[in-house]
Design an enzyme around this catalytic site. Structure first.
Site, PDB file in Angstrom:
ATOM      1  N   ALA A  52       0.842  -1.195   0.000  1.00 47.90           N
ATOM      2  CA  ALA A  52       0.000   0.000   0.000  1.00 47.90           C
ATOM      3  C   ALA A  52       0.872   1.237   0.000  1.00 47.90           C
ATOM      4  O   ALA A  52       1.855   1.310   0.758  1.00 47.90           O
ATOM      5  CB  ALA A  52      -0.927   0.014   1.212  1.00 47.90           C
ATOM      6  N   LYS A  53       0.524   2.179  -0.844  1.00 48.63           N
ATOM      7  CA  LYS A  53       1.145   3.497  -0.789  1.00 48.63           C
ATOM      8  C   LYS A  53       0.537   4.209   0.411  1.00 48.63           C
ATOM      9  O   LYS A  53      -0.628   4.588   0.396  1.00 48.63           O
ATOM     10  CB  LYS A  53       0.884   4.278  -2.081  1.00 48.63           C
ATOM     11  CG  LYS A  53       1.519   5.663  -2.081  1.00 48.63           C
ATOM     12  CD  LYS A  53       1.047   6.508  -3.247  1.00 48.63           C
ATOM     13  CE  LYS A  53       1.600   7.924  -3.088  1.00 48.63           C
ATOM     14  NZ  LYS A  53       0.853   8.921  -3.854  1.00 48.63           N
TER      15      LYS A  53
END
Length: 325
Positions: free
Chosen positions: A176-177
């Site tokens: 996940a960013k």
């Protein structure tokens, strides 16, 4: 199902590149706004300077402002130029699930390693909708690794630990960013376990590493477009356990970024995200990102000057840390 890329492989510097624009791309009547020659040059520069992964078409990658033909040809150009030298996670986010899946299938057929996916943002999505969206994409593309995009401003809300725990059960989602290492970070890390790597931004890497040393394996950044040297030194410091050096690079990065946020807050930055990022890339001098595309092509001059200062300060850091490589 056999993913091409797994959470255990998520390591290092994941740089999101801009979509370079030709002169006049800030006008509504520009027919093909992408500078493909500059696209090739940026890709080669990033790889030659030891980026670990290239990502495309997030917010400042202007995934929302490219026409369909521009989006397609740009990603084809990136993937062809990379030619398997590093992984490519390409952006396919649209305002609905079906178009996102269609684009995602195209990207995987082009040779992308995986997908960089935010969620539809016309209306806020609750927990069931978020999990359902990513589950639908995973069902449609069972062998496509996904890096999700957790941006509370762009997507009208932060993903909660409970939602992360449910997302971690979708095998496709490998990373996940992650926007901010704050009070919720450790709860999110606990929720995802070893299934999803939460990637902080570069200037938060040191703090994520201090809080969860076994989990802070990778970062997302756009600053590789301004020079990879500070990021490479930071990576080496963290991997070798050199806390003093990691803290120094982090301090330098935070100082350089200090004028990127109008009024000092993320909300106001988000109003001008694309413009600010492209201005600072151009000011750093390594890439020609060109103008921002409409409708996100207007910005108060005082904010623009703050971004130019960031670019100039980062260029100085690039020169400083190049001597340490």
């Amino acid at each position: 199902m056999s993913l091409r890329f797994t959470a255990q492989q998520v390591r290092g510097i994941y740089n999101i590149m801009p979509t370079p624009a030709v002169p006049g791309a800030d006008r509504w009547d520009c027919e093909d706004s992408v500078d493909y020659d500059e696209t090739v040059r940026i890709v080669n520069m990033l790889i030659e300077n030891h980026v670990d992964v290239i990502m495309t078409n997030g917010t400042f990658g202007e995934g929302a402002t490219l026409t369909e033909p521009e989006w397609r040809k740009f990603n084809e150009t990136v993937i062809r130029t990379v030619n398997g030298r590093v992984p490519v996670f390409a952006g396919a986010t649209t305002l609905n699930t079906r178009d996102t899946i269609r684009r995602s299938k195209e990207l995987m057929e082009m040779g992308a390693t995986g997908l960089f996916l935010g969620r539809p943002m016309w209306q806020e999505m609750d927990e069931d909708a978020i999990v359902g969206y990513y589950s639908d994409v995973a069902e449609a593309l069972p062998d496509a690794p996904i890096i999700l995009y957790d941006n509370p401003e762009a997507f009208k809300g932060k993903i909660t630990p409970r939602t992360y725990a449910r997302l971690a059960k979708i095998p496709n989602i490998i990373a996940a960013k992650y926007i901010s290492v704050s009070a919720q970070y450790l709860a999110d890390v606990a929720a995802v376990g070893d299934n999803i790597v939460l990637m902080p931004m570069d200037s938060d890497w040191y703090y994520a590493w201090k809080w969860a040393p076994d989990k802070a394996k990778a970062i997302w950044t756009g600053s590789g477009n301004c020079g990879m040297a500070p990021l490479l030194v930071l990576k080496k410091a963290i991997e070798s356990g050199d806390e003093e050096l990691a803290k120094q690079v982090t301090s330098d990065l935070r100082d350089a970024y200090s004028t990127l946020f109008p009024k000092g807050n993320f909300h106001d930055f988000s109003i001008y995200n694309i413009q600010l990022e492209k201005i600072r890339f151009n000011a750093a001098g390594l890439v020609n990102a060109g103008p921002a595309r409409p409708p996100y092509n207007r910005i108060p001059e005082e904010y623009a000057e703050g971004a130019r200062l960031v670019g100039r300060k980062y260029a100085a850091l690039q020169e400083k840390y190049s001597k340490m490589l």
